[in-house]
Design a protein around this motif. Structure first.
Motif, PDB file in Angstrom:
ATOM      1  N   GLU A  71       0.845  -1.196   0.000  1.00 45.03           N
ATOM      2  CA  GLU A  71       0.000   0.000   0.000  1.00 45.03           C
ATOM      3  C   GLU A  71       0.879   1.244   0.000  1.00 45.03           C
ATOM      4  O   GLU A  71       1.935   1.271   0.648  1.00 45.03           O
ATOM      5  N   GLN A  72       0.436   2.264  -0.732  1.00 42.29           N
ATOM      6  CA  GLN A  72       1.124   3.550  -0.692  1.00 42.29           C
ATOM      7  C   GLN A  72       0.586   4.318   0.510  1.00 42.29           C
ATOM      8  O   GLN A  72      -0.532   4.821   0.500  1.00 42.29           O
ATOM      9  N   VAL A  73       1.398   4.391   1.557  1.00 38.09           N
ATOM     10  CA  VAL A  73       0.935   4.968   2.819  1.00 38.09           C
ATOM     11  C   VAL A  73       1.242   6.453   2.928  1.00 38.09           C
ATOM     12  O   VAL A  73       0.720   7.142   3.809  1.00 38.09           O
ATOM     13  N   SER A  74       2.111   6.959   2.040  1.00 33.27           N
ATOM     14  CA  SER A  74       2.429   8.386   2.026  1.00 33.27           C
ATOM     15  C   SER A  74       2.799   8.769   0.602  1.00 33.27           C
ATOM     16  O   SER A  74       3.396   7.971  -0.128  1.00 33.27           O
ATOM     17  N   HIS A  75       2.420   9.993   0.217  1.00 30.39           N
ATOM     18  CA  HIS A  75       2.748  10.450  -1.142  1.00 30.39           C
ATOM     19  C   HIS A  75       3.896  11.451  -1.136  1.00 30.39           C
ATOM     20  O   HIS A  75       4.749  11.430  -2.007  1.00 30.39           O
ATOM     21  N   HIS A  76       3.915  12.357  -0.189  1.00 39.55           N
ATOM     22  CA  HIS A  76       5.022  13.306  -0.028  1.00 39.55           C
ATOM     23  C   HIS A  76       5.463  13.280   1.430  1.00 39.55           C
ATOM     24  O   HIS A  76       4.809  13.869   2.282  1.00 39.55           O
ATOM     25  N   PRO A  77       6.563  12.562   1.756  1.00 41.68           N
ATOM     26  CA  PRO A  77       7.429  11.816   0.840  1.00 41.68           C
ATOM     27  C   PRO A  77       6.788  10.495   0.437  1.00 41.68           C
ATOM     28  O   PRO A  77       5.963   9.950   1.183  1.00 41.68           O
ATOM     29  N   PRO A  78       7.160   9.955  -0.730  1.00 38.30           N
ATOM     30  CA  PRO A  78       6.580   8.678  -1.154  1.00 38.30           C
ATOM     31  C   PRO A  78       7.081   7.518  -0.296  1.00 38.30           C
ATOM     32  O   PRO A  78       8.285   7.343  -0.119  1.00 38.30           O
ATOM     33  N   ILE A  79       6.139   6.744   0.251  1.00 31.86           N
ATOM     34  CA  ILE A  79       6.481   5.569   1.055  1.00 31.86           C
ATOM     35  C   ILE A  79       5.555   4.424   0.658  1.00 31.86           C
ATOM     36  O   ILE A  79       4.329   4.574   0.684  1.00 31.86           O
ATOM     37  N   SER A  80       6.144   3.304   0.293  1.00 32.56           N
ATOM     38  CA  SER A  80       5.391   2.091  -0.029  1.00 32.56           C
ATOM     39  C   SER A  80       5.654   1.064   1.062  1.00 32.56           C
ATOM     40  O   SER A  80       6.805   0.704   1.314  1.00 32.56           O
ATOM     41  N   ALA A  81       4.590   0.591   1.716  1.00 28.64           N
ATOM     42  CA  ALA A  81       4.719  -0.446   2.742  1.00 28.64           C
ATOM     43  C   ALA A  81       4.236  -1.768   2.161  1.00 28.64           C
ATOM     44  O   ALA A  81       3.288  -1.800   1.367  1.00 28.64           O
ATOM     45  N   PHE A  82       4.886  -2.883   2.545  1.00 20.06           N
ATOM     46  CA  PHE A  82       4.484  -4.177   1.999  1.00 20.06           C
ATOM     47  C   PHE A  82       4.614  -5.281   3.043  1.00 20.06           C
ATOM     48  O   PHE A  82       5.372  -5.170   4.009  1.00 20.06           O
ATOM     49  N   TYR A  83       3.848  -6.343   2.801  1.00 19.17           N
ATOM     50  CA  TYR A  83       3.800  -7.477   3.734  1.00 19.17           C
ATOM     51  C   TYR A  83       3.581  -8.750   2.939  1.00 19.17           C
ATOM     52  O   TYR A  83       2.703  -8.818   2.073  1.00 19.17           O
ATOM     53  N   TYR A  84       4.399  -9.763   3.220  1.00 17.08           N
ATOM     54  CA  TYR A  84       4.258 -11.077   2.588  1.00 17.08           C
ATOM     55  C   TYR A  84       4.292 -12.132   3.686  1.00 17.08           C
ATOM     56  O   TYR A  84       5.077 -12.028   4.639  1.00 17.08           O
ATOM     57  N   ILE A  85       3.458 -13.149   3.528  1.00 17.10           N
ATOM     58  CA  ILE A  85       3.484 -14.246   4.489  1.00 17.10           C
ATOM     59  C   ILE A  85       3.101 -15.548   3.796  1.00 17.10           C
ATOM     60  O   ILE A  85       2.231 -15.578   2.921  1.00 17.10           O
ATOM     61  N   SER A  86       3.804 -16.613   4.157  1.00 18.37           N
ATOM     62  CA  SER A  86       3.445 -17.968   3.750  1.00 18.37           C
ATOM     63  C   SER A  86       3.437 -18.806   5.024  1.00 18.37           C
ATOM     64  O   SER A  86       4.484 -19.322   5.446  1.00 18.37           O
ATOM     65  N   PRO A  87       2.277 -18.912   5.673  1.00 18.08           N
ATOM     66  CA  PRO A  87       2.219 -19.558   6.992  1.00 18.08           C
ATOM     67  C   PRO A  87       2.762 -20.981   7.013  1.00 18.08           C
ATOM     68  O   PRO A  87       3.510 -21.352   7.928  1.00 18.08           O
TER      69      PRO A  87
END
Length: 400
Positions: free
Chosen positions: A146-162
């Protein structure tokens, strides 16, 4: 300065194939370079004439022909392309071996790239990308960014394989600057890998190299990774300083890497090779070498991802959001692509104006800021089967 731009303009306006000089720089792959045609060169020169050395490029609109037809939020999935390299790492009793397995996962993602010098779409605030992986062993993996901020640009991510006991949390904070004959993108942020079968290990934290698009004024355009990134596991005192080497003006090679793996202050191994070809690890104790990743032999074994059809996606899901732009780029219709890109950007500006007028603050849907780091609004159950269902409902809630 005017002479420099004149020289660049003359070079950029030479049609493709017009000279024997129109070939990739020595020691590069053809897919790593771009040669602009007359119209593209004119657009680039018009853009560059407005820039100054050191200028922050976060608010500069780039022409559509330099775009890779996918969002940065989707491009991050390249690092989940070879899960077999990290699955089962928790079963290794040797902490050093687990550390090397994490490095393998990280290094294997860089070879996936578009042809030429391209950049993915800059995500807009609130945009998100989600997908699922169905692995050959019957297990699954899940990804949300998800793009959580535009200025400054910040992309947060999450991956899981239980079932495979792997979790990856991270964020990217790219900062681009114009340097004269090149554009640099400083990739701040980190990947935090958690081997859930070895919770006592804590996090394996990996930073990112910087990116350089060189030759935008004269010479051929080449994309390089450069500078030093670090990988560390503080619980076991394991560290790696990994240098992505840019080619020197007169010597060196493209896409080279080298790294020292240490336990405390003692070297235990070294990494060498080229991230676009073969990378090896040599043990300081035994002198033995092993291949970490061979692009020619292993590069095509990319784990496929499932993404919902665009008509079933939400309006701010990446593929649906940018669908008109992506279609136009794939159709090589740059006029339509420019209009489609402008429409998304203008919609974003309108949303920002509405928030400013109402005093409303944007609240990310999937992530929240905790102790200076973006974390998912989700904690998986300990039971793998329960975790699969819980993460599925979190990413694709049935109520929506």
């Amino acid at each position: 300065m005017m002479g420099l731009f004149s020289q660049a303009s003359n070079h950029l306006r030479r049609p493709r194939g017009a000279s024997v000089d129109d070939k990739a720089p020595e020691d590069t792959e053809p897919d790593d370079t771009s040669i602009l045609d007359e119209n593209e060169g004119s657009v680039i020169m018009s853009l560059i004439s407005q820039l100054r050395v050191g200028m922050d490029l976060s608010k500069v609109t780039f022409p559509t022909f330099v775009l890779e037809p996918r969002s940065m939020l989707e491009r991050i999935t390249d690092f989940m392309a070879h899960p077999d390299l990290i699955f089962g790492a928790e079963e290794c009793d040797d902490p050093e071996e687990r550390f090397i397995r994490v490095l393998q996962y990280y290094l294997a993602g860089w070879h996936i790239k578009p042809k030429g010098v391209k950049k993915p779409y800059n995500p807009i605030l609130g945009e998100f990308f989600r997908c699922r992986y169905d692995y050959s062993n019957g297990t699954q993996g899940f990804y949300i960014a998800e793009q959580v901020s535009h200025h400054p640009p910040i992309s947060a991510f999450y991956y899981i394989s239980p079932a495979n006991k792997v979790c990856i949390i991270g964020e990217l904070r790219p900062k681009s600057r114009f340097l004269g004959n090149s554009v640099s993108t400083v990739m701040e942020g980190e990947n935090r890998v958690i081997l859930q079968g070895r919770q006592d290990d804590g996090e394996y934290v990996i930073s990112m190299p910087n990116m350089y698009a060189r030759g935008i004024l004269f010479g051929k355009m080449v994309l390089e990774l450069g500078d030093t990134c670090t990988a560390k596991n503080e619980k076991h005192g394991l560290y790696c300083d990994l240098e992505f080497k840019t080619k020197g003006f007169f010597s060196g090679t493209y896409n080279a890497i080298s790294g020292r793996v240490r336990k405390g202050n003692t070297d235990i191994g070294e990494i060498s090779g080229r991230w676009s070809h073969v990378m090896e690890y040599k043990s300081a104790k035994t002198g033995e070498k092993r291949v970490l990743f061979d692009v020619q032999k292993m590069g095509d074994k990319v784990a496929p991802k499932w993404v919902a059809p665009e008509e079933e996606q939400e309006p701010n899901e990446s593929r649906r959001l940018w669908s008109a732009l992506t279609k136009a780029i794939n159709d090589k219709d740059m006029d339509t692509a420019t209009s489609a890109k402008s429409a998304v950007e203008e919609s974003q500006r309108e949303e920002r104006r509405k928030r400013e007028e109402s005093g409303e603050k944007h609240v990310p849907r999937f992530f929240e800021l905790r102790n200076g780091r973006w974390e998912p609004k989700f904690t998986p159950p300990d039971n793998p089967d329960e975790a699969v269902e819980a993460v599925r409902q979190w990413i694709w809630p049935s109520s929506r």
